[in-house]
Design an enzyme around this catalytic site. Sequence first.
Site, PDB file in Angstrom:
ATOM      1  N   LYS A 103     -61.636 -41.123 -41.015  1.00 37.19           N
ATOM      2  CA  LYS A 103     -62.275 -42.441 -41.181  1.00 37.19           C
ATOM      3  C   LYS A 103     -61.345 -43.424 -41.884  1.00 37.19           C
ATOM      4  CE  LYS A 103     -65.917 -41.069 -43.521  1.00 37.19           C
ATOM      5  NZ  LYS A 103     -65.579 -39.630 -43.732  1.00 37.19           N
TER       6      LYS A 103
ATOM      7  N   ARG B  45     -53.259 -33.723 -47.236  1.00 33.26           N
ATOM      8  CA  ARG B  45     -53.414 -35.181 -47.348  1.00 33.26           C
ATOM      9  C   ARG B  45     -52.863 -35.697 -48.677  1.00 33.26           C
ATOM     10  NH1 ARG B  45     -59.086 -37.858 -45.853  1.00 33.26           N
ATOM     11  NH2 ARG B  45     -59.874 -37.024 -47.808  1.00 33.26           N
TER      12      ARG B  45
ATOM     13  N   ARG C 273     -55.618 -36.087 -54.002  1.00 29.85           N
ATOM     14  CA  ARG C 273     -56.886 -36.306 -54.707  1.00 29.85           C
ATOM     15  C   ARG C 273     -57.446 -34.983 -55.206  1.00 29.85           C
ATOM     16  NH1 ARG C 273     -59.993 -39.730 -50.224  1.00 29.85           N
ATOM     17  NH2 ARG C 273     -61.621 -38.324 -50.922  1.00 29.85           N
TER      18      ARG C 273
ATOM     19  N   ARG D  44     -67.560 -30.075 -49.970  1.00 28.59           N
ATOM     20  CA  ARG D  44     -67.831 -31.386 -49.372  1.00 28.59           C
ATOM     21  C   ARG D  44     -68.293 -31.245 -47.925  1.00 28.59           C
ATOM     22  NH1 ARG D  44     -62.686 -34.752 -49.985  1.00 28.59           N
ATOM     23  NH2 ARG D  44     -63.982 -36.474 -49.306  1.00 28.59           N
TER      24      ARG D  44
HETATM   25  P1  AMP Z   1     -64.533 -40.395 -49.583  1.00 29.84           P
HETATM   26  O1  AMP Z   1     -63.250 -40.981 -49.993  1.00 29.84           O
HETATM   27  O2  AMP Z   1     -65.317 -41.340 -48.695  1.00 29.84           O
HETATM   28  O3  AMP Z   1     -64.399 -39.055 -48.960  1.00 29.84           O
HETATM   29  O4  AMP Z   1     -65.422 -40.216 -50.911  1.00 29.84           O
HETATM   30  C1  AMP Z   1     -64.992 -39.398 -51.985  1.00 29.84           C
HETATM   31  C2  AMP Z   1     -66.180 -38.990 -52.865  1.00 29.84           C
HETATM   32  O5  AMP Z   1     -66.814 -40.171 -53.383  1.00 29.84           O
HETATM   33  C3  AMP Z   1     -67.280 -38.232 -52.154  1.00 29.84           C
HETATM   34  O6  AMP Z   1     -67.023 -36.855 -52.063  1.00 29.84           O
HETATM   35  C4  AMP Z   1     -68.472 -38.549 -53.036  1.00 29.84           C
HETATM   36  O7  AMP Z   1     -68.442 -37.789 -54.243  1.00 29.84           O
HETATM   37  C5  AMP Z   1     -68.227 -39.990 -53.416  1.00 29.84           C
HETATM   38  N1  AMP Z   1     -68.833 -40.935 -52.438  1.00 29.84           N
HETATM   39  C6  AMP Z   1     -68.185 -41.789 -51.597  1.00 29.84           C
HETATM   40  N2  AMP Z   1     -69.039 -42.490 -50.853  1.00 29.84           N
HETATM   41  C7  AMP Z   1     -70.280 -42.078 -51.209  1.00 29.84           C
HETATM   42  C8  AMP Z   1     -71.590 -42.407 -50.786  1.00 29.84           C
HETATM   43  N3  AMP Z   1     -71.816 -43.324 -49.826  1.00 29.84           N
HETATM   44  N4  AMP Z   1     -72.628 -41.771 -51.379  1.00 29.84           N
HETATM   45  C9  AMP Z   1     -72.430 -40.863 -52.356  1.00 29.84           C
HETATM   46  N5  AMP Z   1     -71.234 -40.484 -52.794  1.00 29.84           N
HETATM   47  C10 AMP Z   1     -70.153 -41.090 -52.229  1.00 29.84           C
END
Ligand code: AMP
Length: 225
Positions: free
Chosen positions: A16, A126, A159, A170
């Site tokens: 994404k 990554r 990360r 996740r």
């Molecule tokens: P991402 O970079 O989108 O994979 O997000 C990293 C982390 O941020 C996720 O594993 C969640 O802990 C938190 N996070 C990001 N977006 C959301 C969301 N819309 N709702 C809840 N937690 C989120």
Amino acid sequence: MSKLRLMLLGGPGAGKGTQAQGLIEYFKIPQISTGDMLRNAVSKKTALGLKAQEYMNAGQLVPDDVIIAMVKERLQAEDCQHGYLLDGFPRTLIQAKAMVDAGIGIDHVIEIQVPDAEIIKRICGRRVHPASGRVYHVDFQAPKVANLDDVTGEPLIQRDDDKEDVIRKRLAVYHQQTAPLIDFYQHQIKNLVEGDQIPKYDVIQGLGDVANIQQQIIHQIESGK
Ligand code: AMP
């Protein structure tokens, strides 16, 4: 200029963020990445960041009320008035329904599908440039100089939530809490909004060449406009 409100849906590591980088340039709309917004808050040690960090490091979702308030505020900004690309939001049925209740629309949902086993392979390699959000991969999309950002030359990081045990958690969270959005945007939403506000829904296979996947996404969006 007409509004273009896009949403990318897919598991962690589906691509994404990578696809979002090209799409926001092509369509000239801002990327609303809740993950990036949270990481920014974490690095600045704001109250929100301190609260979010524990959930993120454990591979869990940050509570819905926090996320919903954060996105609502972000979407008020001037740069969102001609559209936006939602990346990583909504991630639960509660978040998706809150969007509907707030009258925040989506024109097109693009689901990027990638098998779990491939995601685990991908994500462990990554690396990101924290300041810009630029994403690399040690094998598939290596920076010009190992471990350094192509544009600024600053160091890349892995990360904490990209470590293998966290990624497995996740993925489980994705299947449990986010995958129900597939049915929501394909079916249930038809009972909640008027016909012309039902988003178009397309599935793209997220395996293979990044540029090729990008072309497919752009094609779907342009044929849906
Ligand atoms: P991402 O970079 O989108 O994979 O997000 C990293 C982390 O941020 C996720 O594993 C969640 O802990 C938190 N996070 C990001 N977006 C959301 C969301 N819309 N709702 C809840 N937690 C989120």
